[in-house]
Design a protein around this motif. Structure first.
Motif, PDB file in Angstrom:
ATOM      1  N   SER A   1       0.848  -1.197   0.000  1.00 46.77           N
ATOM      2  CA  SER A   1       0.000   0.000   0.000  1.00 46.77           C
ATOM      3  C   SER A   1       0.885   1.249   0.000  1.00 46.77           C
ATOM      4  N   GLU A   2       0.294   2.378  -0.347  1.00 49.54           N
ATOM      5  CA  GLU A   2       1.042   3.639  -0.300  1.00 49.54           C
ATOM      6  C   GLU A   2       1.519   3.926   1.131  1.00 49.54           C
ATOM      7  N   GLU A   3       0.701   3.571   2.109  1.00 52.56           N
ATOM      8  CA  GLU A   3       1.079   3.780   3.505  1.00 52.56           C
ATOM      9  C   GLU A   3       2.281   2.913   3.874  1.00 52.56           C
ATOM     10  N   ASP A   4       2.273   1.644   3.441  1.00 54.77           N
ATOM     11  CA  ASP A   4       3.415   0.771   3.713  1.00 54.77           C
ATOM     12  C   ASP A   4       4.681   1.307   3.061  1.00 54.77           C
ATOM     13  N   ILE A   5       4.558   1.811   1.838  1.00 53.89           N
ATOM     14  CA  ILE A   5       5.716   2.357   1.124  1.00 53.89           C
ATOM     15  C   ILE A   5       6.227   3.611   1.827  1.00 53.89           C
ATOM     16  N   ALA A   6       5.327   4.471   2.285  1.00 63.18           N
ATOM     17  CA  ALA A   6       5.741   5.668   3.034  1.00 63.18           C
ATOM     18  C   ALA A   6       6.431   5.268   4.338  1.00 63.18           C
ATOM     19  N   ASN A   7       5.903   4.249   4.995  1.00 67.75           N
ATOM     20  CA  ASN A   7       6.495   3.792   6.247  1.00 67.75           C
ATOM     21  C   ASN A   7       7.891   3.219   6.030  1.00 67.75           C
ATOM     22  N   VAL A   8       8.049   2.386   5.000  1.00 67.10           N
ATOM     23  CA  VAL A   8       9.367   1.798   4.752  1.00 67.10           C
ATOM     24  C   VAL A   8      10.355   2.884   4.318  1.00 67.10           C
ATOM     25  N   ALA A   9       9.892   3.887   3.589  1.00 60.13           N
ATOM     26  CA  ALA A   9      10.773   4.996   3.208  1.00 60.13           C
ATOM     27  C   ALA A   9      11.254   5.751   4.447  1.00 60.13           C
ATOM     28  N   SER A  10      10.354   5.993   5.379  1.00 62.82           N
ATOM     29  CA  SER A  10      10.742   6.660   6.633  1.00 62.82           C
ATOM     30  C   SER A  10      11.759   5.826   7.396  1.00 62.82           C
ATOM     31  N   TYR A  11      11.534   4.528   7.428  1.00 65.45           N
ATOM     32  CA  TYR A  11      12.468   3.628   8.116  1.00 65.45           C
ATOM     33  C   TYR A  11      13.846   3.652   7.457  1.00 65.45           C
ATOM     34  N   VAL A  12      13.881   3.570   6.135  1.00 64.96           N
ATOM     35  CA  VAL A  12      15.165   3.557   5.418  1.00 64.96           C
ATOM     36  C   VAL A  12      15.929   4.862   5.657  1.00 64.96           C
ATOM     37  N   ILE A  13      15.246   5.992   5.545  1.00 65.77           N
ATOM     38  CA  ILE A  13      15.928   7.280   5.746  1.00 65.77           C
ATOM     39  C   ILE A  13      16.393   7.417   7.198  1.00 65.77           C
ATOM     40  N   ALA A  14      15.525   7.102   8.152  1.00 69.82           N
ATOM     41  CA  ALA A  14      15.902   7.218   9.568  1.00 69.82           C
ATOM     42  C   ALA A  14      17.064   6.292   9.898  1.00 69.82           C
ATOM     43  N   THR A  15      17.026   5.074   9.384  1.00 69.76           N
ATOM     44  CA  THR A  15      18.071   4.111   9.714  1.00 69.76           C
ATOM     45  C   THR A  15      19.376   4.443   8.994  1.00 69.76           C
ATOM     46  N   SER A  16      19.285   5.005   7.797  1.00 67.31           N
ATOM     47  CA  SER A  16      20.521   5.413   7.114  1.00 67.31           C
ATOM     48  C   SER A  16      21.189   6.549   7.880  1.00 67.31           C
ATOM     49  N   GLU A  17      20.401   7.350   8.562  1.00 68.64           N
ATOM     50  CA  GLU A  17      20.933   8.457   9.358  1.00 68.64           C
ATOM     51  C   GLU A  17      21.591   7.943  10.642  1.00 68.64           C
ATOM     52  N   SER A  18      20.932   7.004  11.307  1.00 62.37           N
ATOM     53  CA  SER A  18      21.455   6.525  12.591  1.00 62.37           C
ATOM     54  C   SER A  18      22.467   5.392  12.425  1.00 62.37           C
ATOM     55  N   GLY A  19      22.454   4.721  11.290  1.00 61.25           N
ATOM     56  CA  GLY A  19      23.380   3.634  11.022  1.00 61.25           C
ATOM     57  C   GLY A  19      22.688   2.285  11.114  1.00 61.25           C
ATOM     58  N   TRP A  20      22.967   1.440  10.151  1.00 60.64           N
ATOM     59  CA  TRP A  20      22.366   0.101  10.081  1.00 60.64           C
ATOM     60  C   TRP A  20      23.116  -0.844  10.995  1.00 60.64           C
ATOM     61  N   ASP A  21      22.379  -1.710  11.665  1.00 61.17           N
ATOM     62  CA  ASP A  21      22.987  -2.800  12.415  1.00 61.17           C
ATOM     63  C   ASP A  21      23.223  -3.941  11.439  1.00 61.17           C
ATOM     64  N   GLU A  22      24.404  -4.488  11.465  1.00 61.98           N
ATOM     65  CA  GLU A  22      24.690  -5.532  10.482  1.00 61.98           C
ATOM     66  C   GLU A  22      24.668  -6.894  11.072  1.00 61.98           C
TER      67      GLU A  22
END
Length: 132
Positions: free
Chosen positions: A111-132
Motif C-alpha cells: 500500500s502507499e502507507e506501507d511504502i511511506a512507512n518503509v521509506a521513513s524507516y530507510v531514511i531514519a536508519t541510514s541516518e542513525s546507522g544500520w545494524d549488520e
C-alpha cells in the motif's frame, strides 16, 4: 491551499496598513508559508516501516546492504550518491514503488502507507546507522 490563501490575504492586508519594509517581510513570510503548504510532508511510521522492510526488503537489503549490487547499499552515502532524487523519503518511495534495475516494483504489492512507512524507516536508519 487554505494556508496559501491566508498567506496571500495577510500579505495584501499588510501592504495597505504598514510600511513597505513590513510589507516586504510579510510577503516573505507568506511565500514561506505557501511553499511549505505546497511541499508534501512525509511522516511515515518508522516502526511500521521496519516491519514492512523485514517482510519485503531484508532478503536483499539486510543490514542496509545490497546482495545484488554491493555498491548500491542503503547506507547514507550510497543513497546520496545513487538514489535518483537524493537521500529523501520521496526518492525512496519512488524507487520502492517503481523498482529499478534488479529491484522489483512494490507499487502493486504494498500500500502507499506501507511504502511511506518503509521509506521513513530507510531514511531514519541510514541516518542513525544500520545494524549488520
Amino acid at each position: 491551499m487554505k494556508l496559501a490563501i491566508f498567506a496571500t490575504l495577510a500579505t495584501s492586508a499588510a501592504a495597505f496598513s504598514v510600511s513597505p519594509q513590513k510589507a516586504a517581510q510579510a510577503a516573505a513570510v507568506s511565500a514561506a508559508i505557501a511553499a511549505s503548504a505546497a511541499a508534501p510532508a512525509f511522516a511515515g511510521d518508522v516502526g511500521a516501516g521496519e516491519q514492512v522492510f523485514n517482510a519485503n526488503c531484508a532478503a536483499c537489503h539486510a543490514g542496509g546492504q545490497n546482495v545484488i549490487m554491493p555498491d548500491k547499499t542503503l547506507e547514507k552515502e550510497a543513497l546520496e550518491q545513487y538514489l535518483a532524487g537524493g537521500r529523501n523519503e520521496k526518492a525512496v518511495m519512488t524507487q520502492v514503488t517503481n523498482g529499478k534495475n534488479a529491484m522489483p516494483a512494490f507499487g502493486g504489492r504494498l500500500s502507499e502507507e506501507d511504502i511511506a512507512n518503509v521509506a521513513s524507516y530507510v531514511i531514519a536508519t541510514s541516518e542513525s546507522g544500520w545494524d549488520e
